[in-house]
Scaffold this motif. Structure first.
Motif, short mmCIF file in Angstrom:
data_model
loop_
_atom_site.label_atom_id
_atom_site.label_comp_id
_atom_site.label_asym_id
_atom_site.label_seq_id
_atom_site.Cartn_x
_atom_site.Cartn_y
_atom_site.Cartn_z
N SER A 236 0.83 -1.20 0.00
CA SER A 236 0.00 0.00 0.00
C SER A 236 0.87 1.26 0.00
O SER A 236 0.49 2.29 -0.57
N ARG A 237 2.03 1.18 0.61
CA ARG A 237 2.92 2.34 0.68
C ARG A 237 3.47 2.70 -0.70
O ARG A 237 3.78 3.86 -0.96
N GLU A 238 3.63 1.71 -1.56
CA GLU A 238 4.19 2.00 -2.88
C GLU A 238 3.25 2.86 -3.72
O GLU A 238 3.68 3.79 -4.40
N TYR A 239 1.96 2.57 -3.67
CA TYR A 239 0.99 3.39 -4.41
C TYR A 239 1.02 4.83 -3.91
O TYR A 239 0.99 5.79 -4.70
N ALA B 3 9.80 5.43 -15.92
CA ALA B 3 10.92 4.88 -15.16
C ALA B 3 10.57 3.49 -14.63
O ALA B 3 11.39 2.56 -14.69
N LEU B 4 9.36 3.33 -14.10
CA LEU B 4 8.95 2.02 -13.56
C LEU B 4 8.98 0.95 -14.65
O LEU B 4 9.41 -0.19 -14.40
N ALA B 5 8.53 1.30 -15.85
CA ALA B 5 8.53 0.34 -16.95
C ALA B 5 9.96 -0.08 -17.29
O ALA B 5 10.24 -1.27 -17.50
N LYS B 6 10.88 0.87 -17.34
CA LYS B 6 12.27 0.55 -17.67
C LYS B 6 12.93 -0.26 -16.55
O LYS B 6 13.68 -1.20 -16.82
N SER C 180 12.48 -10.29 -8.87
CA SER C 180 11.73 -10.80 -10.01
C SER C 180 11.12 -9.66 -10.78
O SER C 180 10.76 -8.63 -10.21
N GLY C 181 10.96 -9.86 -12.09
CA GLY C 181 10.27 -8.88 -12.91
C GLY C 181 8.83 -9.25 -13.16
O GLY C 181 8.18 -8.65 -14.00
N ARG C 182 8.32 -10.27 -12.43
CA ARG C 182 6.96 -10.77 -12.69
C ARG C 182 6.00 -10.28 -11.63
O ARG C 182 5.15 -11.03 -11.16
N GLY C 183 6.10 -9.02 -11.21
CA GLY C 183 5.26 -8.51 -10.14
C GLY C 183 3.79 -8.83 -10.32
O GLY C 183 3.21 -8.65 -11.37
N MET C 184 3.15 -9.38 -9.29
CA MET C 184 1.73 -9.74 -9.32
C MET C 184 1.06 -9.19 -8.08
O MET C 184 1.65 -9.15 -7.01
N ASP C 185 -0.17 -8.74 -8.22
CA ASP C 185 -0.93 -8.31 -7.06
C ASP C 185 -1.43 -9.55 -6.33
O ASP C 185 -2.59 -9.94 -6.43
N SER C 186 -0.56 -10.20 -5.61
CA SER C 186 -0.92 -11.40 -4.86
C SER C 186 -0.32 -11.31 -3.48
O SER C 186 0.48 -10.43 -3.18
N ASP D 66 1.57 -4.76 -8.64
CA ASP D 66 1.88 -4.99 -10.05
C ASP D 66 2.35 -3.69 -10.69
O ASP D 66 1.72 -2.64 -10.54
N THR D 67 3.46 -3.75 -11.41
CA THR D 67 4.03 -2.55 -12.03
C THR D 67 3.06 -1.92 -13.02
O THR D 67 2.94 -0.69 -13.11
N GLY D 68 2.33 -2.75 -13.75
CA GLY D 68 1.36 -2.22 -14.70
C GLY D 68 0.27 -1.42 -14.01
O GLY D 68 -0.16 -0.37 -14.51
#
Length: 308
Positions: free
Chosen positions: A198-201, A220-223, A252-258, A265-267
């Motif tokens: 929650s802090r990241e958002y 930047a987040l995408a790169k 990991s580059g496979r961030g998931m909202d789990s 998730d980065t997206g």
């Protein structure tokens, strides 16, 4: 409010220490574990920032050794009404960054050499604004203490697997010891994930305000996510309890909202930043960041000057 949450987190991790100690060695083990937890909490409060920086062999820089990065952080800190934090570089190819420190007066930001090479000036400033947002929100205390405590719980659980003490009545069998060695670090990790996601958002949102262009931070987040997916960070792999400190999960580059993701998730983060950019009238903006009409929300209407 963040100090209350930090206190609750420390209490939860301390209780977890006690449970592990009891299961490993009865009431005596619980008392020993609680004593270790109290000592770890006190040590973490005063030294967790130094431990985090030392873990990644970060070296401090100044205006002479890294003039552009130092001036960038200084200007952003002024916009955010923050004291100038210490600035560190990490000799690491993976693009990433984190902030640490128990309060804004004792804070530091750290960037890898990989992120310096990967991002444009505007994108890097967006990342530094995100890290300053963590400092402004007092997130860094929670993040660094959590890393230290989670690592300590993993250590005591693994140690207890081989050296369970106490008398035969309370000493767990091998199966229980193995379960503790697995589940105790997992429980600590779940706690740290619950507070970090929650802090990241919120740091993204506030960072977008500080830098004046959320779209630059989104780029930047995408790169960074792309770099993380292809460039391993061996230090982070060896110290996974510190993963939640970074702007993008270094493991990991496979961030998931789990449940088991240290970051959103980065997206989803990018989408939220682009919506913020549209609300600020900056949709599609990929040009000079902080240039022109971007209003500084922390400076009483004062317009930002040019970077230099």
């Amino acid at each position: 409010m963040n100090y209350v949450r930090t206190g609750m987190l420390m209490a939860a991790l301390t209780a977890l220490f006690g449970v592990v100690g009891y299961l490993l060695a009865g009431s005596g083990g619980m008392l020993i574990a609680l004593g270790i937890a109290v000592a770890t909490n006190l040590f973490s409060y005063w030294n967790s920032d130094r431990l985090a920086l030392a873990a990644y062999n970060a070296h401090q820089v100044d205006e002479r050794s890294a003039p552009e990065l130092y001036r960038m952080v200084r200007d952003l800190a002024q916009r955010a009404n923050l004291p100038m934090p210490r600035v560190y570089l990490i000799d690491e190819d993976q693009p990433n960054a984190f902030a640490t420190g128990r309060n804004p007066q004792n804070a530091a930001v750290a960037a890898t050499t990989g992120i310096i090479r990967t991002l444009s000036h505007d994108e890097l400033a967006g990342v530094m604004a995100h890290e300053l947002a963590h400092i402004r929100n007092h997130d860094t205390l929670t993040m660094t203490i959590t890393a230290t405590m989670a690592g300590a719980i993993s250590t005591i659980a693994s140690f207890g697997m081989f050296f369970g003490g106490g008398n035969s009545e309370h000493r767990p069998n091998v199966v229980v010891q193995i379960l503790i060695a697995i589940l105790a670090p997992l429980a600590a990790t779940i706690i740290q994930m619950a507070v970090s996601r929650s802090r990241e958002y919120e740091a993204d949102r506030l960072g977008g305000e500080i830098c004046g262009n959320p779209a630059a931070l989104a780029d930047a987040l995408a790169k960074i996510a792309g770099g993380v997916a292809h460039i391993p960070n061996e230090t982070a792999e060896a110290k996974p309890a510190t993963a939640h400190m970074f702007i993008v999960n270094p493991l990991s580059g496979r961030g998931m909202d789990s449940l088991f993701s240290t970051h959103p998730d980065t997206g989803n983060r990018i989408a939220a930043l682009m919506e913020q950019a549209r609300a600020m009238g900056l949709a599609g903006a990929r040009g000079s960041f902080l240039g022109g009409a971007a209003r500084n929300p922390f400076a009483g209407g004062r317009e930002p000057g040019p970077w230099g």
